[in-house]
Design an enzyme around this catalytic site. Structure first.
Site, short mmCIF file in Angstrom:
data_model
loop_
_atom_site.label_atom_id
_atom_site.label_comp_id
_atom_site.label_asym_id
_atom_site.label_seq_id
_atom_site.Cartn_x
_atom_site.Cartn_y
_atom_site.Cartn_z
N ARG A 47 -5.72 1.82 -0.20
CA ARG A 47 -6.51 1.36 0.96
C ARG A 47 -6.97 -0.08 0.73
NH1 ARG A 47 -11.75 2.53 1.33
NH2 ARG A 47 -11.52 4.65 0.52
N LYS A 196 5.73 -5.64 17.92
CA LYS A 196 6.62 -6.27 18.91
C LYS A 196 7.68 -7.14 18.21
CE LYS A 196 3.66 -4.17 21.52
NZ LYS A 196 2.49 -4.82 22.11
#
Ligand SMILES: *Cc1c(COP(=O)(O)O)cnc(C)c1O
Length: 373
Positions: A47, A196
Site C-alpha cells: 500500500r 484512457k
C-alpha cells in the site's frame, strides 16, 4: 529527451534480480527485512509503495516533465485524493464542461464536508478571475473538455490561480503528455485517467497525479495515497507501463484520423456541428494551436436528428462500438446525454467519438453509411 524515447525507457529498467527485459509483476504485498531492520529495495508494504507502482510513477513524472507522481486505482480516485489534499473549508473552481464525475465529486461528495464549489465557463478566463475568493485553493481545468471539446487557456488560468494563492490542476486525460504539457504551461498538477490513452487498450482502470515540484501538496497527496490506499494493483501498473510504450505512436495516429474525420463530418449534409479544436471553425482554435502540438483523438458531432434518431445513427455504425470511455485502439461512440442522465448539459443530438487506430477512410465510409448520406 523526446517523448517517444521517454515512453520506451522512463521507469523501464532491466530487472536487477533476473535481467528480465520486460519487468516482472511483483504481487507480494510485503517485503523481507534485513538483519539490521532495513529494506533492501526500499519497499516495506505494497500500500505504501510497490516496485511496479514506483516504476509507473517514475515513468509518468518524466513523461509530463514533473518532479513527482502518485498513481491511483482510477482517474476518479486521483481527483478525489487531490480534493482531499486541498482540504475542507476551501473554495474550488471547476469548469462547467468537464467529466461529470469530477464535478459530482467536488459538489456532491466534498460539498457536505464543507468544500465550496463554483462551476464556471473556463473558455473565458475572466469568468475564473471573477469567481476567485479569498479562500480559493484550487482552480481545476479540463482541456479539451468533455463532451464539447472546449479549450481553456492553461497559461492564463494558471496565472490567475497563482495570483489568488491557489493551485492550478489540469485534467490532461484528453490532451495526453504527447500533445499538451500543462506543467510547462504553468500548472502545478497534471491529472490523468490512465484508463484512457496511457493504458490505451481499454483493459485497465487507473489514474495519476503528476506534480511540477516535490512540494508540500505532493507530500500531502502521497500521505493520503499511502494511508487511504486507493492505489492501483501491480498488474494495473504493469499494464499502464505496457501501454505507455506505444503512447506517442497511438496518439499521433488517432489525432491525425480525428482531424480527417472532423473535416469530413463538418462538410456532411446530415451534420449540424462538429466540435474539434483542430477545426478553424472552433471558437478557441487559436488557443488550442498555442498550447497543443496536435488536437487529439476525441471529437463530438451534433447530427441533424432527434435524440432517438441520434442513438439509431450510433447503432448503425459498424466500426464504432457504442460504449463509454475512450483512448483505446478501437473507435467508440456514445450518446453522452443518455449516459450522464438527468441534469446533463450534453445536447440531445450529440454523439461523442473516440477515434481508434482503424484506417480513417474506413471510419469516414462507415459514418457516411450510418448517416444515410
Ligand atoms: C474517464 C475520465 C475521468 C475519470 O477517470 P476513471 O479512470 O474512469 O475514474 C476523468 N476525466 C476525464 C477527462 C475522463 O475522460
Amino acid at each position: 529527451m523526446h517523448i517517444q524515447t521517454l515512453a520506451v525507457h522512463a521507469g523501464h529498467d532491466v530487472d536487477p534480480a533476473t535481467a528480465a527485459v520486460t519487468p516482472p509483476i511483483h504481487l507480494s504485498t510485503t517485503f523481507a527485512r534485513e538483519a539490521d531492520g532495513s529494506y533492501r529495495g526500499g519497499f516495506l508494504y505494497s500500500r505504501y509503495a510497490n516496485p511496479n507502482r514506483s516504476a509507473l510513477e517514475t515513468c509518468l513524472a518524466r513523461l509530463e516533465g514533473g518532479a513527482a507522481a502518485a498513481a491511483f486505482a482510477s482517474g476518479s480516485a486521483a481527483t478525489m485524493t487531490l480534493l482531499q489534499a486541498i482540504g475542507p473549508a476551501s473554495h474550488v473552481i471547476l469548469p462547467d464542461d468537464a467529466y461529470f464525475g469530477s464535478i459530482k465529486l467536488a459538489r456532491d461528495v466534498f460539498g457536505p464536508w464543507g468544500m465550496e464549489v463554483s462551476i464556471v465557463d473556463m473558455t473565458n478566463p475572466a469568468n475564473v478571475s471573477q469567481a476567485m475568493r479569498t479562500n480559493t485553493k484550487l482552480v481545476w481545468l479540463e482541456t479539451p473538455s468533455n463532451p464539447l471539446l472546449g479549450i481553456a487557456d492553461i497559461a492564463a488560468l494558471a496565472d490567475i490561480a497563482h495570483r489568488g494563492g491557489a493551485v492550478c490542476a489540469v485534467d490532461n486525460t484528453w490532451g495526453t503528455p504527447v500533445l499538451q504539457r500543462p506543467l510547462e504551461l504553468g500548472a502545478d498538477v497534471s491529472m490523468h485517467s490512465t484508463t484512457k490513452y496511457l493504458g490505451g487498450h481499454s483493459d485497465v482502470l487507473s489514474g495519476a497525479l503528476v506534480f511540477k515540484a516535490n512540494d508540500e501538496l505532493y507530500q500531502r497527496v502521497n500521505s493520503i495515497q499511502m494511508t487511504g490506499g486507493a492505489v492501483p494493483s501491480p498488474f494495473d501498473c504493469w499494464l499502464v507501463m505496457r501501454g505507455v510504450r506505444t503512447l506517442p505512436l497511438r496518439v499521433h495516429a488517432q489525432s491525425a484520423s480525428a482531424m480527417g474525420l472532423a473535416e469530413f463530418l463538418a462538410k456532411h449534409p446530415r451534420v449540424e456541428a462538429v466540435h474539434y479544436p483542430g477545426l478553424k471553425s472552433h471558437p478557441s482554435h487559436d488557443v488550442a494551436c498555442r498550447q497543443m502540438s496536435g488536437f487529439g483523438g476525441m471529437l463530438s458531432v451534433q447530427v441533424k436528428a432527434t435524440a432517438p434518431e441520434s442513438i439509431a445513427i450510433a447503432d448503425r455504425l459498424e466500426l464504432f462500438t457504442q460504449a463509454t470511455s475512450l483512448g483505446g485502439t478501437e473507435s467508440l461512440i456514445e450518446h453522452r446525454a443518455s449516459v450522464e442522465g438527468p441534469g446533463t448539459r450534453s445536447p440531445a443530438n450529440l454523439l461523442r467519438v473516440s477515434v481508434g487506430l482503424e484506417h480513417v477512410d474506413d471510419l469516414k465510409e462507415d459514418f457516411d453509411r450510418a448517416l444515410g448520406g
